[in-house]
Design an enzyme around this catalytic site. Sequence first.
Site, mmCIF file in Angstrom:
data_model
loop_
_atom_site.group_PDB
_atom_site.id
_atom_site.type_symbol
_atom_site.label_atom_id
_atom_site.label_comp_id
_atom_site.label_asym_id
_atom_site.label_seq_id
_atom_site.Cartn_x
_atom_site.Cartn_y
_atom_site.Cartn_z
ATOM 1 N N PRO A 1 7.503 -15.167 -16.835
ATOM 2 C CA PRO A 1 6.817 -14.035 -17.461
ATOM 3 C C PRO A 1 6.330 -14.397 -18.853
ATOM 4 O O PRO A 1 7.064 -14.934 -19.681
ATOM 5 C CB PRO A 1 7.894 -12.950 -17.498
ATOM 6 C CG PRO A 1 9.194 -13.684 -17.428
ATOM 7 C CD PRO A 1 8.925 -14.915 -16.612
ATOM 8 N N GLU A 2 5.071 -14.090 -19.107
ATOM 9 C CA GLU A 2 4.471 -14.328 -20.409
ATOM 10 C C GLU A 2 3.900 -13.017 -20.925
ATOM 11 O O GLU A 2 4.238 -11.948 -20.412
ATOM 12 C CB GLU A 2 3.417 -15.435 -20.302
ATOM 13 C CG GLU A 2 4.009 -16.738 -19.772
ATOM 14 C CD GLU A 2 2.992 -17.854 -19.619
ATOM 15 O OE1 GLU A 2 1.860 -17.715 -20.120
ATOM 16 O OE2 GLU A 2 3.320 -18.870 -18.989
ATOM 17 N N LYS B 1 5.830 -11.743 -26.022
ATOM 18 C CA LYS B 1 6.787 -12.002 -24.950
ATOM 19 C C LYS B 1 8.032 -11.134 -25.078
ATOM 20 O O LYS B 1 9.108 -11.508 -24.611
ATOM 21 C CB LYS B 1 7.200 -13.476 -24.952
ATOM 22 C CG LYS B 1 6.109 -14.421 -24.484
ATOM 23 C CD LYS B 1 6.680 -15.807 -24.273
ATOM 24 C CE LYS B 1 5.632 -16.757 -23.734
ATOM 25 N NZ LYS B 1 6.203 -18.090 -23.451
ATOM 26 N N ARG C 1 -38.357 17.235 47.541
ATOM 27 C CA ARG C 1 -38.459 15.808 47.288
ATOM 28 C C ARG C 1 -39.906 15.425 47.054
ATOM 29 O O ARG C 1 -40.807 15.918 47.733
ATOM 30 C CB ARG C 1 -37.905 15.023 48.482
ATOM 31 C CG ARG C 1 -36.395 15.167 48.632
ATOM 32 C CD ARG C 1 -35.931 14.429 49.855
ATOM 33 N NE ARG C 1 -34.505 14.651 50.063
ATOM 34 C CZ ARG C 1 -33.854 14.285 51.158
ATOM 35 N NH1 ARG C 1 -34.533 13.718 52.150
ATOM 36 N NH2 ARG C 1 -32.567 14.486 51.267
#
Length: 386
Positions: A45-46, A97, A335
């Site tokens: 994680p930064e 951080k 017909r």
Amino acid sequence: MVGGPGESGSECRGEAPLNDPGQRDSRGQGGDEKSQTLPPSLRMPEGPELHLASQFVNDACRTLVFGGCVEKSSVSRNPEVPFESSAYRISASARGKELRLTLSPLPGAQPPQEPLALVFRFGMSGSFQLVPREELPRHAHLRFYTAPPGPQLALCFVDIRRFGHWDLGGKWQPGRGPCVLQEYEQFRLCPSRENVLRNLSDKAFDRPICEALLDQRFFNGIGNYLRAEILYRLKIPPFEKARSVLEALQQRRPSPELTLSQRIKAKLQNPDLLELCHSVPKEVVQLGRKSRKKKSKATRPSPEDRVEDPPPPSKAPSRARRAKRDLPERTATQRPEATSFQQDPEAPKIPKKGRRKGRQAASGQHRPRKAKADTPSLEPEGTSAS
């Protein structure tokens, strides 16, 4: 110590490129109300991950009321949290951080308490998870429980490798510079950007640029994968001396003939190292938000999606078949009269064109059939060919 204040040399390992699809959504994921989880990250994680984690805590805990004591695992070496309240809320903010968690008692909560703030550093594997109370993760080293009534949930600080740390008091660690993500104006202007360029004589800039970027006194929030992405985009060799790389920024001055819009466009098209220290973490945050929205949509179906199961297919005949079946039979008078040679029942049938007995019929011409020997001639006597 390569990483500056609060960093360990072990954090120099485990670089991951920004375009790794398996790592973009490592933090900032949201689930349903019973189990909202930030899955463990494949990268450390930064700054962006801490920022996304603070957003996750605020979104997940906005409507929740917590109560009781804060519980710490027996294996954690971090300090105990002396806080107890019958009703309190949790909010979070991030800087570089570090993440600050604030516990705020509600009016009338017992026993009377002042708000308490904790500052977390995630180490190499820290994250926050919101899970049912009876389904606590194995490495949940700090736990905050919701108060009844309602589903019993627990907000947990999960740290598999146990390099994470928390401090009481809520003060950011001294010695860290402005956050490259949240405090960019301070980083871009004085004292930080100018602090970098004015203090190039510092021993930190004797190191390679890949190590200097981890010094949190100057680049608070930059870590392994971020520095790798920044150097890659600028095509800077990672072991180039930091001082020689940063001295080039002092000589970079926009042309006075350019207008303000042209200068902004030039900066966007050709950012320098210090500008990428802000824009690259911002890209990571935007990717994390998109991933979180997709996850929320997948776990929380919209009202339009909540429809009953479709009925089984009907075995009744189709409308066309039904209409044909209900159509009354035509009488002889109804017909239509025969208008073609094929409609005359007494007329001989004309063979269709195509292959017949291995021979292709000639278009428009037919060979006369040979009369059999025992068949009497159809021609009158005296007219046959002799």
